[in-house]
Design an enzyme around this catalytic site. Structure first.
Site, PDB file in Angstrom:
ATOM      1  N   LYS A   1      -3.945   6.865  15.401  1.00 35.21           N
ATOM      2  CA  LYS A   1      -4.920   7.603  15.012  1.00 35.21           C
ATOM      3  C   LYS A   1      -6.284   7.895  15.630  1.00 35.21           C
ATOM      4  O   LYS A   1      -6.934   6.947  16.104  1.00 35.21           O
ATOM      5  CB  LYS A   1      -5.457   6.930  13.658  1.00 35.21           C
ATOM      6  CG  LYS A   1      -4.625   6.780  12.541  1.00 35.21           C
ATOM      7  CD  LYS A   1      -5.067   5.453  11.484  1.00 35.21           C
ATOM      8  CE  LYS A   1      -4.031   5.551  10.108  1.00 35.21           C
ATOM      9  NZ  LYS A   1      -4.380   4.495   9.319  1.00 35.21           N
TER      10      LYS A   1
ATOM     11  N   ARG B   1      -4.980  10.470   8.096  1.00 33.49           N
ATOM     12  CA  ARG B   1      -5.508   9.271   7.309  1.00 33.49           C
ATOM     13  C   ARG B   1      -5.631   9.729   5.748  1.00 33.49           C
ATOM     14  O   ARG B   1      -5.269  10.785   5.465  1.00 33.49           O
ATOM     15  CB  ARG B   1      -6.904   9.000   7.807  1.00 33.49           C
ATOM     16  CG  ARG B   1      -6.989   8.936   9.302  1.00 33.49           C
ATOM     17  CD  ARG B   1      -7.902   7.894   9.746  1.00 33.49           C
ATOM     18  NE  ARG B   1      -7.825   6.623   9.200  1.00 33.49           N
ATOM     19  CZ  ARG B   1      -8.383   5.600   9.799  1.00 33.49           C
ATOM     20  NH1 ARG B   1      -8.975   5.647  10.957  1.00 33.49           N
ATOM     21  NH2 ARG B   1      -8.247   4.360   9.283  1.00 33.49           N
ATOM     22  N   SER B   2      -5.976   8.658   4.893  1.00 34.71           N
ATOM     23  CA  SER B   2      -5.843   9.003   3.617  1.00 34.71           C
ATOM     24  C   SER B   2      -6.723  10.094   3.199  1.00 34.71           C
ATOM     25  O   SER B   2      -6.630  10.768   2.407  1.00 34.71           O
ATOM     26  CB  SER B   2      -5.988   7.581   2.654  1.00 34.71           C
ATOM     27  OG  SER B   2      -7.101   7.074   2.985  1.00 34.71           O
TER      28      SER B   2
ATOM     29  N   GLN C   1       0.846  -1.151  -0.075  1.00 35.45           N
ATOM     30  CA  GLN C   1      -0.088   0.038   0.040  1.00 35.45           C
ATOM     31  C   GLN C   1       0.626   1.249  -0.031  1.00 35.45           C
ATOM     32  O   GLN C   1       0.532   2.256  -0.669  1.00 35.45           O
ATOM     33  CB  GLN C   1      -0.836   0.041   1.243  1.00 35.45           C
ATOM     34  CG  GLN C   1      -1.897   1.195   1.352  1.00 35.45           C
ATOM     35  CD  GLN C   1      -2.651   1.215   2.472  1.00 35.45           C
ATOM     36  OE1 GLN C   1      -3.633   0.467   2.490  1.00 35.45           O
ATOM     37  NE2 GLN C   1      -2.378   1.830   3.548  1.00 35.45           N
TER      38      GLN C   1
ATOM     39  N   GLU D   1       4.888  -1.522   8.483  1.00 39.64           N
ATOM     40  CA  GLU D   1       3.609  -1.246   9.000  1.00 39.64           C
ATOM     41  C   GLU D   1       2.699  -2.641   8.695  1.00 39.64           C
ATOM     42  O   GLU D   1       2.664  -2.894   7.375  1.00 39.64           O
ATOM     43  CB  GLU D   1       3.133  -0.082   8.775  1.00 39.64           C
ATOM     44  CG  GLU D   1       1.857   0.304   9.457  1.00 39.64           C
ATOM     45  CD  GLU D   1       1.416   1.736   8.979  1.00 39.64           C
ATOM     46  OE1 GLU D   1       2.200   2.687   8.686  1.00 39.64           O
ATOM     47  OE2 GLU D   1       0.061   1.875   8.958  1.00 39.64           O
TER      48      GLU D   1
ATOM     49  N   LYS E   1       3.386  10.537  11.054  1.00 40.76           N
ATOM     50  CA  LYS E   1       3.296   9.982   9.652  1.00 40.76           C
ATOM     51  C   LYS E   1       2.173  10.837   9.006  1.00 40.76           C
ATOM     52  O   LYS E   1       0.963  10.922   9.310  1.00 40.76           O
ATOM     53  CB  LYS E   1       2.578   8.636   9.892  1.00 40.76           C
ATOM     54  CG  LYS E   1       2.560   7.757   8.316  1.00 40.76           C
ATOM     55  CD  LYS E   1       1.899   6.356   8.368  1.00 40.76           C
ATOM     56  CE  LYS E   1       1.440   5.677   7.121  1.00 40.76           C
ATOM     57  NZ  LYS E   1       0.773   4.439   7.342  1.00 40.76           N
TER      58      LYS E   1
ATOM     59  N   GLU F   1      -2.710  10.601  -1.050  1.00 41.21           N
ATOM     60  CA  GLU F   1      -1.876  11.259  -0.004  1.00 41.21           C
ATOM     61  C   GLU F   1      -0.935  11.714  -0.736  1.00 41.21           C
ATOM     62  O   GLU F   1       0.308  12.185  -0.152  1.00 41.21           O
ATOM     63  CB  GLU F   1      -1.381  10.127   0.804  1.00 41.21           C
ATOM     64  CG  GLU F   1      -2.466   9.452   1.883  1.00 41.21           C
ATOM     65  CD  GLU F   1      -1.874   8.484   2.693  1.00 41.21           C
ATOM     66  OE1 GLU F   1      -0.551   8.099   2.878  1.00 41.21           O
ATOM     67  OE2 GLU F   1      -2.687   7.702   3.502  1.00 41.21           O
TER      68      GLU F   1
ATOM     69  N   ASP G   1       4.224   0.280   4.204  1.00 42.70           N
ATOM     70  CA  ASP G   1       3.133  -0.217   4.844  1.00 42.70           C
ATOM     71  C   ASP G   1       2.329  -1.270   3.961  1.00 42.70           C
ATOM     72  O   ASP G   1       1.780  -1.043   3.050  1.00 42.70           O
ATOM     73  CB  ASP G   1       2.243   0.981   5.122  1.00 42.70           C
ATOM     74  CG  ASP G   1       0.908   0.546   5.779  1.00 42.70           C
ATOM     75  OD1 ASP G   1       0.572  -0.681   6.173  1.00 42.70           O
ATOM     76  OD2 ASP G   1      -0.091   1.619   6.134  1.00 42.70           O
TER      77      ASP G   1
ATOM     78  N   ASP H   1      -1.159  -0.862  12.875  1.00 39.30           N
ATOM     79  CA  ASP H   1      -1.835   0.327  12.639  1.00 39.30           C
ATOM     80  C   ASP H   1      -3.186  -0.547  12.906  1.00 39.30           C
ATOM     81  O   ASP H   1      -4.025  -0.539  13.927  1.00 39.30           O
ATOM     82  CB  ASP H   1      -1.904   0.582  11.142  1.00 39.30           C
ATOM     83  CG  ASP H   1      -2.726   1.755  10.760  1.00 39.30           C
ATOM     84  OD1 ASP H   1      -3.739   2.002  11.591  1.00 39.30           O
ATOM     85  OD2 ASP H   1      -2.781   2.054   9.616  1.00 39.30           O
TER      86      ASP H   1
HETATM   87  P1  PGA Z   1      -6.450   4.816   5.828  1.00 37.35           P
HETATM   88  O1  PGA Z   1      -5.025   4.203   6.164  1.00 37.35           O
HETATM   89  O2  PGA Z   1      -6.662   4.874   4.441  1.00 37.35           O
HETATM   90  O3  PGA Z   1      -7.380   4.001   6.704  1.00 37.35           O
HETATM   91  O4  PGA Z   1      -6.197   5.943   6.455  1.00 37.35           O
HETATM   92  C1  PGA Z   1      -3.806   4.520   5.856  1.00 37.35           C
HETATM   93  C2  PGA Z   1      -2.916   3.267   6.457  1.00 37.35           C
HETATM   94  O5  PGA Z   1      -3.172   2.183   6.461  1.00 37.35           O
HETATM   95  O6  PGA Z   1      -1.873   3.723   7.130  1.00 37.35           O
HETATM   96 ZN    ZN Z   2      -1.519   1.520   7.825  1.00 39.06          ZN
END
Ligand code: PGA
Ligand code: ZN
Length: 417
Positions: free
Chosen positions: A332, A361-362, A156, A281, A383, A200, A236, A307
């Site tokens: 988070k 978060r994304s 990812q 991660e 992050k 992101e 990650d 995470d």
């Molecule tokens: P998210 O995840 O898309 O849920 O913010 C980002 C991540 O896995 O760190």
């Molecule tokens: Zn993550």
């Protein structure tokens, strides 16, 4: 000067994906705080529910009908009281009635309003005079997995961690330069590369998992040489999204491979050794604490971070601590709901030698509050991406804080490397 809450003003705004999100203003007699909530795309199963049925509109209604009557009149200085009131109003253990994002926005806006009522910045109010240590920025520069579509890496995120930088500004400079150099390398490498970026702001490219690691090596080395300090990098895997429970295998579609837990462990050990990864991660799916423990035991000088594994939940972290499942945790706040809940997890991590990594978060907005949490709670890493508006809002806030602190500012101690 008074921190008594006079009003909660709420509205619907949009995040970087154009999705609706909630924004809350907490108004005290002499202060004000404003926070909007982020949104995840690769969410952990144990996260609290983001919104009640009916989404943001329903959340706004719940604030007017249920929450404001209870919160207005309380003293914003007493964060725990505000947060426990939110829990009481909700009455469930996953915020499904009022929504975790509703709790998040009220809780953090309250903290900012209290700080503001005392004439302090949020990190000073929460962290005191000795909160002068800046975190290292861990930034996503190549995207894959659930954050992209098409022929992208299965992994990812590919992330940079410029742990040799002596100031935050230097560290942020390194990350921005690595992002730029990567763009140039990818352009030369593939005629199909069109400069596309994910939510992101990380590059989207038609390259394989290992090819992406090769270009990360090249870009980090080039920029490290130019700036004369070490720039580490990591990944990650968000492995829950690769895991197929029925088959008990991680499915790497792009690579055309399937790995069981044992193969996944070997694969990761090879990657960490061959590419000198500083950070990994979610290397295994979110219920596999045992494999996290095995990987942690078998690696040195590498952060093994949970995470989706922990979802900022103190009970899940406590289980991880018992098993030595990892050595670092993503924080988070909206995975768990309130600031008080997140702080409990952060403190437990600190007591047990886990490194706290506060994270965006994304889907995110220009709210910069997590940067102040990273300072106040002495988290050595944040992050929060490298480019794109919601990321830059946070990076620039840390640059401002460093500037404001002047020669009192220091960088976190990352002796793990
Ligand atoms: P998210 O995840 O898309 O849920 O913010 C980002 C991540 O896995 O760190
Ligand atoms: Zn993550």
């Amino acid at each position: 000067m008074s921190s008594i809450i006079e009003d909660l003003i709420t509205r619907k705004i949009f995040n970087n994906r154009g999705e609706e999100t909630i924004e809350v203003d907490v108004v005290t007699q002499s202060g004000f705080g404003r926070v909007s909530a982020p949104a995840g795309k690769s969410r952990g199963k144990a996260e609290v529910v983001s919104y009640p049925k009916g989404g943001v509109d329903q959340a706004l209604k719940k604030i007017d009908d249920l929450i404001a009557p209870e919160i207005v009149g309380l003293n914003s200085d007493f964060q725990e009281e505000i947060d426990s009131t939110l829990h009481e109003i909700d009455g469930t253990n996953d915020f499904k009635i009022i929504g975790g994002n509703t709790a998040f926005a009220i809780s953090l806006a309250n903290a900012e309003a209290a700080a503001n009522s005392h004439g302090l910045l949020l990190f000073q109010f929460l962290g005191g005079n000795t909160a002068t240590t800046l975190p290292y920025p861990l930034g996503n520069v190549i995207s894959g997995g659930q954050h992209t579509r098409g022929k992208t890496p299965d992994i990812q995120e590919y992330l940079v961690l410029p742990y040799g930088a002596e100031t935050f500004l230097e560290a942020a400079t390194a990350n921005a330069q690595i992002h730029k150099v990567l763009g140039e390398i990818l352009r030369k490498k593939s005629s199909s590369f069109n400069g596309g970026k994910s939510d992101e702001g990380a590059w989207i490219a038609n390259i394989g998992n290992l090819e992406a690691l090769e270009v990360m090596c090249d870009a980090c080395e080039e920029v490290a040489n130019e700036l004369s300090f070490e720039c580490g990098f990591g990944i990650d895997l968000a492995a829950s999204s690769l895991w197929r429970e029925k088959e008990k295998k991680y499915v790497y579609t792009r690579e055309g491979k399937k790995r069981d837990s044992g193969n996944q462990l070997e694969y990761l050990l090879d990657l960490i050794e061959n590419y000198h990864l500083s950070y990994v991660e979610d290397p295994f799916h979110e219920e596999d604490f045992e494999s996290f423990a095995e990987l942690t035991e078998k690696t040195k000088n590498c952060l093994i971070c949970g995470d989706d594994l922990f979802t900022t939940n103190n009970e899940r972290l406590a289980h991880g601590i018992e098993l030595n499942a990892g050595n670092s945790i993503i924080i988070k706040v909206n995975q768990i709901g309130t600031l008080t809940d997140a702080l409990e997890t952060i403190e437990n991590a600190n007591r047990n030698g886990f490194i706290n990594i506060v994270s965006h978060r994304s889907g995110d907005t220009c709210s910069w509050h997590i940067t102040h949490l990273s300072m106040a709670f002495r988290c050595p890493i944040i992050k929060t991406g490298v480019v794109e508006g919601a990321r830059i809002a946070k990076i620039n806030e840390l640059i401002r804080i460093e500037h404001f602190l002047g020669n009192r500012a220091t960088m976190a101690d990352l002796t793990v490397f």
